[in-house]
Design a protein around this motif. Structure first.
Motif, short mmCIF file in Angstrom:
data_model
loop_
_atom_site.label_atom_id
_atom_site.label_comp_id
_atom_site.label_asym_id
_atom_site.label_seq_id
_atom_site.Cartn_x
_atom_site.Cartn_y
_atom_site.Cartn_z
N GLY A 164 -58.46 -31.42 -45.94
CA GLY A 164 -58.04 -32.71 -45.43
C GLY A 164 -58.74 -33.77 -46.14
N TRP A 177 -56.10 -32.26 -54.84
CA TRP A 177 -55.35 -31.66 -54.23
C TRP A 177 -55.51 -30.41 -53.66
CZ3 TRP A 177 -51.35 -31.67 -51.13
CH2 TRP A 177 -50.42 -30.68 -51.13
N ASP A 191 -48.94 -37.50 -54.59
CA ASP A 191 -48.67 -38.76 -53.92
C ASP A 191 -49.73 -39.81 -54.13
OD1 ASP A 191 -46.56 -37.87 -52.53
OD2 ASP A 191 -47.58 -37.59 -50.53
N ALA A 217 -55.84 -39.47 -45.16
CA ALA A 217 -54.63 -39.18 -43.83
C ALA A 217 -54.12 -37.95 -43.89
CB ALA A 217 -53.62 -40.17 -44.02
N ASP A 218 -53.41 -37.35 -42.96
CA ASP A 218 -52.63 -35.97 -42.98
C ASP A 218 -51.25 -36.24 -43.66
OD1 ASP A 218 -54.44 -34.82 -41.62
OD2 ASP A 218 -53.46 -35.02 -39.44
N GLY A 219 -50.69 -35.18 -44.24
CA GLY A 219 -49.37 -35.15 -44.50
C GLY A 219 -49.10 -35.68 -45.92
N LEU A 220 -49.98 -35.61 -46.87
CA LEU A 220 -49.90 -36.17 -48.34
C LEU A 220 -49.50 -34.83 -49.03
CD1 LEU A 220 -53.12 -38.32 -48.71
CD2 LEU A 220 -50.76 -39.14 -48.43
N GLN A 221 -48.76 -35.05 -49.99
CA GLN A 221 -48.33 -34.00 -50.97
C GLN A 221 -48.90 -34.22 -52.35
OE1 GLN A 221 -46.14 -31.71 -49.82
NE2 GLN A 221 -46.38 -32.84 -47.78
N TYR A 276 -57.92 -31.22 -50.63
CA TYR A 276 -57.18 -31.53 -49.62
C TYR A 276 -56.31 -30.56 -48.70
CZ TYR A 276 -53.64 -34.57 -47.25
OH TYR A 276 -52.68 -35.08 -46.19
N GLN A 277 -55.68 -29.78 -49.47
CA GLN A 277 -55.07 -28.58 -48.60
C GLN A 277 -55.91 -27.74 -47.67
OE1 GLN A 277 -53.22 -27.40 -52.49
NE2 GLN A 277 -51.53 -26.72 -51.23
#
Ligand code: ATP
Ligand code: MG
Length: 309
Positions: free
Chosen positions: A141, A134, A156, A149-153, A137-138
């Motif tokens: 990405g 995580w 998820d 993919a974009d927009g994951l929390q 990713y922040q």
């Protein structure tokens, strides 16, 4: 002989065995005399899980009561329920050869295994985004360099499980995330692919089994080795334990609103969270307080019960 790895002694070397090595959590023993008949196994080892707990590669003190037994019972359960060659030398069910050969003083926390030529690769599989994944990713990405993919929390589910290997650093050094290509350099293309494919398929199967029990297997780490006699690759070490894996409560994950509520962990996340809140990672780690020990111990036992009942 006292096995004192870091600051938690297990203080046991079973009669008939010699101490070989102590990792952060497990103590390894080999037969004191090569002629000792260990359930008919060639090069056998006794793998004893202590109650030691490590976080961020620091062994903390004191231990978590019952933890070694939970790790062992859960590993044995998974070896039984996964249809994959593994390092157990014989069945460990009560009354069977593997069980009978265990020294009484460690019987509930030990496994009798075949000594394999271990691959220096930790086969990590992630089905969900969290932890160091995580964080990366922040920033980029990606997770271990794999673009997502974009927009994951945080917490998820990933579109599909990803294989993110690590290099198994020698004792005392931190393991290091590496690319699949690097694993090819380390162990060769055929074995690198075999380890990756085994890890992904075992994860997928295990995640489905866990899900049927209301548990999410968010991620996990396997270790594989080669049987020196047959040449076959076998699943080794502990498997799908709360030390090697993140387990969450499926119900909480579905209904929870905050990341903390969604990722109700059955593992040492309680310890990790406490440690990062009160310690700056320099010098000696602080002593674990009684309530953290008790909550962690309870979570480990709860996972074993839910998984194996
Ligand atoms: P380290 O090896 O860096 O100390 P660790 O702290 O994770 O890692 P433990 O998990 O406490 O170590 O100890 C278990 C050790 O036994 C690991 O080094 C693991 O790779 C090794 N091991 C597990 N199964 C086998 C096997 N069948 N044959 C040989 N080695 C094994
Ligand atoms: Mg280990």
């Amino acid at each position: 002989k006292t096995v004192d790895n870091g600051r938690v002694s297990t203080n046991l070397t079973p009669a008939g065995w010699n101490h070989l090595y102590s990792g952060k959590v497990r103590d390894l023993f080999e037969p004191a005399s090569p002629s000792t008949d260990v359930a008919g196994a060639g090069d056998a080892m006794l793998l004893v899980a202590s109650d030691r707990v490590s976080a961020y590669d620091y062994v903390l003190s004191p231990g978590i009561p019952g933890k070694g037994e939970v790790l062992t019972r859960l590993s044995l359960w998974w070896f039984d329920n996964l249809d994959v060659p593994n390092h157990l030398v014989a069945s460990h069910a009560p009354g069977e050869a593997g069980h009978a050969a265990l020294p009484a003083e460690v019987a509930d926390r030990a496994m009798l295994v075949k000594k394999l030529d271990m691959f220096p690769v930790e086969a990590v599989v992630r089905g969900y985004l969290t932890g160091s994944g995580w964080k990366e990713y922040q920033q980029n990405g990606t997770v271990c360099g794999i673009p997502l993919a974009d927009g994951l929390q945080n917490g998820d589910r990933l579109p599909e499980p990803i294989y993110t290997p690590a290099w198994k650093a020698p004792m005392g050094e931190h393991d290091e995330n590496i690319s699949f290509e690097r694993t090819v350099e380390l162990i060769g293309g055929d074995d690198a692919a075999a380890v990756r494919d085994l890890a992904l398929s075992i994860y997928t199967k295990a995640a489905a089994i866990a899900e049927a029990k209301g548990l999410i297997l968010a991620d996990t780490k396997f270790e594989f080795g080669r049987d020196p006699d047959s040449g076959d690759i076998a699943l080794a070490d502990e498997v799908l334990t709360p030390d090697s894996s993140r387990y969450w409560d499926a119900q909480a994950w579905t209904t929870g609103e905050t990341p903390d509520q969604r990722m109700a962990s059955f593992d040492k996340q309680i310890v990790r969270d406490w440690l990062t809140q009160i310690w700056d990672m320099t010098g000696t780690p602080p002593e674990l307080p009684a309530d953290i020990i008790e909550r962690t111990s309870h979570r480990y036992r709860e996972l074993l019960e839910r998984m194996t009942r």
